[in-house]
Write a protein that holds these residues in place. Structure first.
Motif, PDB file in Angstrom:
ATOM      1  N   CYS A 125       0.932  -1.026   0.232  1.00 45.31           N
ATOM      2  CA  CYS A 125       0.072  -0.056  -0.026  1.00 45.31           C
ATOM      3  C   CYS A 125       0.316   0.692  -0.381  1.00 45.31           C
ATOM      4  O   CYS A 125       0.999   2.307  -0.813  1.00 45.31           O
ATOM      5  N   LYS A 154       0.949   9.254  -0.560  1.00 45.27           N
ATOM      6  CA  LYS A 154      -0.686   8.746   0.398  1.00 45.27           C
ATOM      7  C   LYS A 154      -1.941   9.580   0.321  1.00 45.27           C
ATOM      8  O   LYS A 154      -1.981  10.372   1.674  1.00 45.27           O
ATOM      9  N   HIS A 295      -8.934  -2.260  -2.082  1.00 43.16           N
ATOM     10  CA  HIS A 295      -9.393  -1.789  -1.718  1.00 43.16           C
ATOM     11  C   HIS A 295     -11.396  -1.616  -1.698  1.00 43.16           C
ATOM     12  O   HIS A 295     -11.919  -0.897  -1.100  1.00 43.16           O
ATOM     13  N   GLU A 321      -2.451  -6.004  -3.107  1.00 40.60           N
ATOM     14  CA  GLU A 321      -1.824  -4.881  -2.016  1.00 40.60           C
ATOM     15  C   GLU A 321      -0.792  -5.857  -1.469  1.00 40.60           C
ATOM     16  O   GLU A 321      -1.816  -7.198  -0.999  1.00 40.60           O
ATOM     17  N   ASP A 332      -3.511   0.512   5.420  1.00 39.50           N
ATOM     18  CA  ASP A 332      -3.880  -0.571   5.191  1.00 39.50           C
ATOM     19  C   ASP A 332      -3.619  -1.434   6.017  1.00 39.50           C
ATOM     20  O   ASP A 332      -3.178  -2.971   5.161  1.00 39.50           O
TER      21      ASP A 332
HETATM   22 MN    MN Z   1      -3.996   0.984   0.202  1.00 38.99          MN
END
Ligand code: MN
Ligand code: PEP
Length: 360
Positions: A125, A154, A295, A321, A332
Motif C-alpha cells: 500500500c 498517500k 480497496h 496489495e 491498510d
Molecule cells: Mn492501500
C-alpha cells in the motif's frame, strides 16, 4: 337543432386529420431548418426561440384550453421536432467504443495491458523502506510479474495518518524496479508533482479521491506517460468515463481504468465492488479495465474470490496489495497479503488464467 354526438365526433375527426396534416407540414419545415443548422454548425436546440413561441401561444390563446395546457402540448411538439432533426446531443467521446472500435493496448516496458491476457499490479500500500519494497518485488518476480505498485504520496482520510515518503518513496520504487527489471505504478496527488513523477514512475496513478481533480487530470493528460485512473468513491460510471475523457482529450491516450469499489450502505466490505462496471466500461470505452480487489473488498479473505470474478468477467488487470508483514504496515494493514498468502493467491487464479489463454 343541436348536433348529435355522432355529428360532433365527425367534426373532431376532421379536425384531428387537419392537425395531423399540419403537424407533418410543420415537421417537413423542421427538417429543412435542421439541414441549414447542420451546414452552419449551429445548435439545434434554441431555448430562446422556444420561449418566444410559447409567448405567442400565451398572447393568442382565447380558450377554452388554459395557456399552461397549450404550452405543454407545444413543448411536446418542440421536443418531437428536435428528435426529428436527429440531434446528437451527446458528443461522441474520444474514450468511447463508438470513436474507436479496437482495444487500446497500453505498453509498459513490454507488458501489453489490454492484449486479452490478465496482468497483475502488486505491491505494498505504502512504500516504507527499500527492504520492504524489494522483498515484495522479489516475490512478484518469482511469479513472473512485472508491474510493481507502491504509494509514496498517500491520500489519507485522517491528516494524522502516515502521509507517505513522497519523492523518497518514488526513488525507492525506481531503484528496486531498475534492479529487477520491473515497472513502477505510483499515485501522484498534485498536478505540480506530475513532472517529477516522470523521472521515477512508469504509470502515474490517480487515486479515487482525485478522480474529479480536473487540474490533475489535465496535467496527467499533457504528458507522455501511461495513467492508471481509479474510480471515485461515489462516482457513477458516467462520471468515471468523463474523468477519463479529461485525460485523453488533453492528449494522453495511454490510459487504464480501475474499478476499486464504491460507497454503498453495505458494511460487510470496505466498499462494494461494482463488478458489472467492468463489462460496461469494456463495452462503452476502448480502454483497458483493472479491478483493485484490495480497496474494494477491504478484506483479505475476499481477495481471491474477487480476483477470480474480475478475471472471469473480463478485467485486463487485477490489482492487490502485498506487504512482507501486514500487521506492521503503516497503512491498510487489514487487507494486505503477506508473501505466502500472495503465493497462494497467484496459485488460486491460475485455473482462470489458463481458461483465458485457451479462449484466446
Ligand atoms: Mn492501500
Ligand atoms: C491506492 O491504490 O493506493 C489507493 C489509495 O487506492 P484508492 O485511491 O482507490 O483508495
Amino acid at each position: 337543432m343541436t348536433e348529435t354526438l355522432e355529428d360532433l365526433r365527425k367534426r373532431i375527426d376532421k379536425i384531428d386529420l387537419e392537425l395531423l396534416e399540419l403537424l407533418n407540414k410543420r415537421g417537413e419545415i423542421v427538417e429543412e431548418i435542421g439541414k441549414i443548422k447542420e451546414a452552419q454548425g449551429t445548435n439545434h436546440y434554441d431555448p430562446v426561440r422556444e420561449q418566444e413561441l410559447l409567448e405567442v401561444v400565451k398572447k393568442n390563446n382565447q380558450g377554452p384550453f388554459s395557456t399552461p395546457a397549450l404550452q405543454h402540448l407545444f413543448k411536446q411538439i418542440f421536443k418531437a421536432s428536435l428528435d426529428l432533426q436527429k440531434v446528437e446531443t451527446k458528443k461522441v467521446l474520444l474514450v468511447s467504443r463508438e470513436k474507436q472500435s479496437e482495444d487500446t493496448i497500453v505498453d509498459v516496458r513490454g507488458e501489453k495491458i489490454g492484449d486479452g491476457q490478465t496482468h497483475f499490479v502488486m505491491g505494498p500500500c505504502s512504500v516504507e523502506s527499500y527492504e520492504q519494497v524489494r522483498e515484495v518485488a522479489l516475490a512478484m518476480k518469482e511469479q513472473g510479474l512485472k508491474l510493481l505498485r507502491g504509494g509514496a504520496f498517500k491520500p489519507r482520510t485522517s491528516p494524522y495518518d502516515f502521509q507517505g515518503l513522497g519523492v523518497e518513496g518514488l526513488k525507492i520504487l525506481r531503484r528496486v524496479a531498475d534492479e529487477l527489471d520491473m515497472a513502477v505504478v505510483s499515485e501522484i496527488t498534485h498536478p505540480g508533482n506530475i513532472e517529477v513523477a516522470l523521472d521515477y514512475v512508469d504509470i502515474i496513478q490517480i487515486g479515487a479521491r482525485n478522480m474529479q481533480n480536473f487540474e490533475l487530470l489535465k496535467a496527467a493528460g499533457q504528458v507522455e506517460r501511461p495513467v492508471w485512473l481509479k474510480r471515485g468513491l461515489s462516482a457513477t460510471i458516467e462520471e468515471f468515463i468523463y474523468a477519463a475523457e479529461y485525460i485523453v482529450s488533453n492528449g494522453n491516450d495511454q490510459l487504464i481504468l480501475c474499478e476499486r469499489g464504491i460507497r454503498t450502505y453495505e458494511k460487510a466490505t470496505r466498499n462494494t465492488l461494482d463488478i458489472s462496471s467492468v463489462p460496461i466500461l469494456k463495452k462503452e470505452t476502448h480502454l483497458p479495465v483493472a479491478v483493485d480487489v484490495t480497496h474494494s473488498t477491504g478484506r483479505r479473505d475476499l481477495l481471491l474470490p474477487a480476483a477470480k470474478a474480475a478475471i472471469a468477467i473480463g478485467a485486463d488487470v487485477v490489482m492487490a496489495e502485498v506487504h512482507p508483514d501486514p500487521a506492521t504496515a503503516l497503512s491498510d494493514s487489514a487487507q494486505q497479503m503477506d508473501i505466502p498468502q500472495f503465493k497462494s493467491f497467484m496459485e488460486g487464479v491460475q485455473p482462470l488464467l489458463r481458461m483465458n489463454q485457451q479462449a484466446a
